[in-house]
Structures are given as structure tokens and as C-alpha cells.
Enzyme design. Sequence first.
Site, mmCIF file in Angstrom:
data_model
loop_
_atom_site.group_PDB
_atom_site.id
_atom_site.type_symbol
_atom_site.label_atom_id
_atom_site.label_comp_id
_atom_site.label_asym_id
_atom_site.label_seq_id
_atom_site.Cartn_x
_atom_site.Cartn_y
_atom_site.Cartn_z
ATOM 1 N N HIS A 160 83.076 116.325 -18.880
ATOM 2 C CA HIS A 160 82.368 116.456 -20.168
ATOM 3 C C HIS A 160 83.321 116.252 -21.350
ATOM 4 O O HIS A 160 83.081 116.772 -22.433
ATOM 5 C CB HIS A 160 81.690 117.826 -20.307
ATOM 6 C CG HIS A 160 80.875 118.241 -19.121
ATOM 7 N ND1 HIS A 160 79.515 118.045 -19.039
ATOM 8 C CD2 HIS A 160 81.248 118.809 -17.947
ATOM 9 C CE1 HIS A 160 79.075 118.511 -17.876
ATOM 10 N NE2 HIS A 160 80.112 118.965 -17.195
ATOM 11 N N SER A 282 95.225 96.704 -39.968
ATOM 12 C CA SER A 282 94.134 96.727 -40.931
ATOM 13 C C SER A 282 94.549 95.944 -42.173
ATOM 14 O O SER A 282 95.723 95.943 -42.543
ATOM 15 C CB SER A 282 93.838 98.185 -41.315
ATOM 16 O OG SER A 282 93.227 98.244 -42.590
ATOM 17 N N LYS A 288 97.590 101.455 -40.017
ATOM 18 C CA LYS A 288 96.717 101.364 -38.851
ATOM 19 C C LYS A 288 97.278 100.494 -37.723
ATOM 20 O O LYS A 288 97.889 99.464 -37.952
ATOM 21 C CB LYS A 288 95.347 100.790 -39.254
ATOM 22 C CG LYS A 288 94.472 101.718 -40.057
ATOM 23 C CD LYS A 288 94.160 103.041 -39.369
ATOM 24 C CE LYS A 288 93.241 102.900 -38.185
ATOM 25 N NZ LYS A 288 91.891 102.452 -38.562
ATOM 26 N N GLU A 295 88.927 97.477 -27.147
ATOM 27 C CA GLU A 295 87.587 97.480 -27.760
ATOM 28 C C GLU A 295 86.824 96.200 -27.430
ATOM 29 O O GLU A 295 85.606 96.224 -27.202
ATOM 30 C CB GLU A 295 87.707 97.632 -29.278
ATOM 31 C CG GLU A 295 88.124 99.043 -29.683
ATOM 32 C CD GLU A 295 88.452 99.160 -31.165
ATOM 33 O OE1 GLU A 295 88.273 100.239 -31.711
ATOM 34 O OE2 GLU A 295 88.893 98.171 -31.781
#
Length: 445
Positions: A160, A282, A288, A295
Amino acid sequence: MADTYTTRLWGGRFREDEDALMHHFNSECWRTEWLVEPDIEGSLAHVAMLGECGLLTAAEEQAITQGLQEILADYRAGRIAYTEEYEDVHTFVELQLIRRIGDVGKKLHTARSRNDQCNVDMKLYVKRQAKYIGSLIEALCGTLQRTAEANPWIMPGYTHLQRAQVVTFKYYLLAYREMLLRDEKRLKNAVEVMDECPLGCGALAGTTHAIHRDFTARALGFAGGPCANFIDGVSDRDFVLEVLADFSILMMHLSRLSEELILWSSAEFGFIVLDDRYTTGSSIMPQKKNPDGAELVRGRTGRVYGDLLALLCAMKGLPLAYNKDMQQDKDSFADALDAVTASLLIMERMIGTLRAKPKAMRAAVKRGFLNATEVADYLVAKGVPFRDAHGIVGRIVIYCEDAQKAIEELSLEELLQFSPVFEKDIFDYIDYDAILQKGIKKEML
Ligand code: ARG
């Protein structure tokens, strides 16, 4: 009316040309350049078989074979192009042949239909690509194994997404290796199931010629011989669907692994650092470093599911035998293959270059009562029934939360308030490293 056989394989019974829009709509040339080679390969076997059966003279067989080989060489060298002028890959090859060797080329399509031909082409291609994907899976499994061996660190395991029990980073990575090994097995099995040759099924009803189907099946490496039923042989797209389903499961695994990499490389977890080469920055936030490689794998997974769904939907309402809807098997397969290939290659590099942060993993192990289950195991070893032990440790956890302490930070006296069976050896028993040495947990080391 354009003369028949210069731009298409049919036309005799038509008074009018196709509408240009219709021709464009019907042409598969934009998406099937990868079928040129399998198509020629299938034709070469077919021609050899026609020669063997006496349906072509030796000279005819020789002329057609040579013509096909030249087309292959010219195509590979970029001297001829498969363009929209052609309805499909079969049209391209046959018309090239006729242009090249004249009327004898018109004999190539004896005892054959594009319906059996397109399935032969696809099976040759799908089988080969399934094996190639198998080899990429093996490479990724090797890298997972090596990265695992080099990183035996203790880390929290989750259920979980809540800290659950102690595991090792090595063992965690090896879990993905198991999934991928199953994926490879599934693909091997799919190849075995599809391994029957559709040639000779014709349009749907075989042929009046006494052709040798075993000959072509053998020549093209179909271990299962010719398809048993003509109608099924041309109507079947199970083999594409099955590989797409296997690809979907494989992508689901890669997507879950991507999700882990994304989580682990976040500041919140801080368990790994992804190599700069598989991350991006970024345009506005200078600090970043984003896990784009992972992804994109996660993102492309949905597309592969879509490819499977598109073909399943295309097939579900079709009466036997061939219907043009089925031409779309190529779009679905090519799109999915591209995603799976790229994802496996990128994942292998991301795993091979990631840097683990054992200190952060160990720090996380110490928060979240990851040895609570082992405290219960300890009580069981001392004769307490497990369900009672579970309740006792639950109360200890509440006590610890209030006191802001870990279980191992309690004194023996504090523990004795919850059960009289606690002794000093509890502290060794629930030491995080010691836990992994006990019972079958050693397998995780
Ligand atoms: N390009 C077609 C396909 O791949 C070949 C079969 C064409 N058959 C036909 N009857 N039009 O599906």
C-alpha cells in the site's frame, strides 16, 4: 481506364478507376516497408515449391527467383522505393517483378492469394520480432542481475506504499527479473503456437493445384507444418493479438519498474540517483532533474494497450474469412513493437547506470516499525499464538508512536508491560540486519 497490372493486381472487372482518395485510404505503403523483405522471402519459397510441383518450368522458376532477388537487393540499396502508387507490399513486389522480367513474372501468384500471403509475411515478421524482443528482455535481465548483485543493501519493502518489512534492494530488483523471465517465456510460447504456415490456404478455399504445402512450410521454418484449415489460416490474427497481449504485460512490468525509479529518485525517497543521460532538465527551474526516461516508458505503456485493444475491436465482429479491417494488424503491431523495443533499450541503460544510496535506504528502514512482524514472530517462537502476538505488537506500536520511539529503542521493562515472555534476546532478534539472516529470509541476501 488505366491498363490493368501496371499499378495494381486487379482491375479486369472494373469499368472505372478507383477514386484517388479511395486509393490513398486503401494503401498500406506508409506503414509496411518492413514487410518487403518477408514478402520476398515468402515468394521465394512459393516459387521454389511451384517449380518442385511442376507448375513452373525450371527456366521460369529461375527467372522469377532471380527477379525477386534483384528486387530485394535494389530495395535494400535504396534503388527502388515502395510508394503510395502501390496498394500494398504484395502489389509492390509483384509489379516490380513483372516490370523487370515480363510476362513470366505474372506466374508468381499461381496457387496463391494475398490473403494467405499477407499472413505468411506477418507470421515471418512477428516470429522474428518476438525473438528479438526476447533477446532484449534477456539483456535487461542480465543488467538487473548485475545491478542487483552490486547493491545488496537493506531497504524498506512496501505494501500500500506504506513501509512494511525489511528487504534488500538486490532482491527488489530481482523481483522484476522474474517478471521479465515470464514475459520471455510467454513470447516463446506465442511463437510456438503460431508456428503454422498459411501458404496454400489461398483466398479461403485452398487451390485446385496439387501444391506441396509441407515444402513451403519447411522452407520458411514453420515447425508446425501448414495450417490445418484453409479458412482459419487466412482469418486468423490470434498470433498478432497474442504477441500484443504479451507486449502489454511486458510493458505493464516496465511501467511498474519505471514508477519505482520515479519514486525512488524523488527527494521524498532519495533511494537512487538516475544517470544524467536518462533524465532531463526544466526550461525554467534550474535545479530540476526529471526522470523522463522512466516517464516515457510508463507513458508508452498505455499506447501498447491501445494497440492490443484496437486489433481486438477490429476483429470481434468479422465473419470469416478475410476482411479489409484486418489490414490494420500491421499498424497495431508496428506501433507496439516500436514502443516495446525503445522501452527495453532505455530501461536496460537506466538500470545499468543508476546509483543506489544505501544510507538513505537504511535510514528509511529505521522509521516505520519494519520489524513489528518479527516482534510477533519472536513471541510466536516463545509459544504465544500468532493472533495474540499480533495484538500485543499492535499495542506496542501505539505506545511507540506516542513515545516517538522505535520498538528496538524500548527497554526490556517497557516491553514486559505488554508480554511476560520478552527476554533480552528480543533485541538481537529484531535487529534489521539480523532479521534477514533468519529462516527463509536469507534468500533475500
Ligand atoms: N494488404 C492486405 C492485408 O495485409 C493483403 C490482403 C488483401 N486481400 C484482399 N482481399 N484485398 O491485409
